[in-house]
Design a protein around this motif. Sequence first.
Motif, PDB file in Angstrom:
ATOM      1  N   ARG A  18       0.840  -1.202   0.000  1.00  0.00           N
ATOM      2  CA  ARG A  18       0.000   0.000   0.000  1.00  0.00           C
ATOM      3  C   ARG A  18       0.873   1.250   0.000  1.00  0.00           C
ATOM      4  N   LYS A  21       2.558   1.847  -3.337  1.00  0.00           N
ATOM      5  CA  LYS A  21       1.647   2.409  -4.342  1.00  0.00           C
ATOM      6  C   LYS A  21       1.265   3.852  -4.011  1.00  0.00           C
ATOM      7  N   TYR A  23      -0.828   4.787  -1.567  1.00  0.00           N
ATOM      8  CA  TYR A  23      -2.207   4.887  -1.102  1.00  0.00           C
ATOM      9  C   TYR A  23      -2.249   5.117   0.404  1.00  0.00           C
ATOM     10  N   THR A  24      -3.210   5.905   0.840  1.00  0.00           N
ATOM     11  CA  THR A  24      -3.513   5.954   2.266  1.00  0.00           C
ATOM     12  C   THR A  24      -4.411   4.757   2.560  1.00  0.00           C
ATOM     13  N   GLN A  25      -4.624   4.481   3.838  1.00  0.00           N
ATOM     14  CA  GLN A  25      -5.525   3.388   4.186  1.00  0.00           C
ATOM     15  C   GLN A  25      -6.939   3.687   3.683  1.00  0.00           C
ATOM     16  N   GLN A  26      -7.356   4.932   3.769  1.00  0.00           N
ATOM     17  CA  GLN A  26      -8.694   5.305   3.303  1.00  0.00           C
ATOM     18  C   GLN A  26      -8.815   5.122   1.791  1.00  0.00           C
ATOM     19  N   GLU A  27      -7.793   5.510   1.051  1.00  0.00           N
ATOM     20  CA  GLU A  27      -7.821   5.339  -0.403  1.00  0.00           C
ATOM     21  C   GLU A  27      -7.891   3.863  -0.771  1.00  0.00           C
ATOM     22  N   LEU A  28      -7.143   3.025  -0.060  1.00  0.00           N
ATOM     23  CA  LEU A  28      -7.193   1.586  -0.315  1.00  0.00           C
ATOM     24  C   LEU A  28      -8.583   1.041   0.010  1.00  0.00           C
ATOM     25  N   ASP A  30     -11.433   2.665  -0.065  1.00  0.00           N
ATOM     26  CA  ASP A  30     -12.358   3.123  -1.106  1.00  0.00           C
ATOM     27  C   ASP A  30     -12.165   2.347  -2.406  1.00  0.00           C
ATOM     28  N   LEU A  31     -10.936   2.081  -2.756  1.00  0.00           N
ATOM     29  CA  LEU A  31     -10.610   1.390  -4.001  1.00  0.00           C
ATOM     30  C   LEU A  31     -11.082  -0.065  -3.994  1.00  0.00           C
ATOM     31  N   LEU A  36     -12.526   0.774   6.049  1.00  0.00           N
ATOM     32  CA  LEU A  36     -11.284   1.346   6.573  1.00  0.00           C
ATOM     33  C   LEU A  36     -10.838   0.586   7.810  1.00  0.00           C
ATOM     34  N   HIS A  60      -5.401  -5.242  -6.298  1.00  0.00           N
ATOM     35  CA  HIS A  60      -5.203  -3.792  -6.311  1.00  0.00           C
ATOM     36  C   HIS A  60      -3.791  -3.380  -5.908  1.00  0.00           C
TER      37      HIS A  60
END
Length: 148
Positions: A18, A21, A23-28, A30-31, A36, A60
Amino acid sequence: MAATHDKQPIAKLVKDCRAAKGYTQQELADLTHISLRSVQRIENGEVQPRLYTIRVLAEHLGFADQLGVPEEVLEEATPVPLPVAKGKYPLNTTQKIILSVGIALVVFLSTAAYIAQSAHFPETGFEWLVLLACITAGYMILLFRIWK
C-alpha cells in the motif's frame, strides 16, 4: 500469541505494498470496497483476512505472486455480496415475510377504519368489490417490489 504471529506476514505485505503504491488506508479502502477499519485491522495484524479479501487486496496492490498461494485458489475465492445500491442491502426472506405480513395488517386495519367511519360506504356490492380490487392491486404491487 502464535495466531497473531501468523497474521504478521500478510499484515506487513499489505502495508508495504500500500505504501509503495502511495495509497492511504482510506484510499485503499475506497478502491477495494473493504472498510477502513478492516484495512487497519489487517495491517495491524489483528485479524487474518478471508481469502476473498486477500484476493481483492492482491489485485489492487499487485502482490499475488508474493503470497505463495496457487492462483487457482485465489480465483475460486467466493466474493462477498455487494450492496444492491449504495448503502442499501437486499432483504433476506425473513425480512420480506415480516414486511409482507406487516403491510397486510396495516392495509386491513386502514380499510376497516375507513369503512367504520363512513356510515354509507359501501352502498352497493359494486363499491365493495372496487374497494377490494384497489386494495388487492396496491398490495400486490408492494409485494412485487419487496420480493423482486
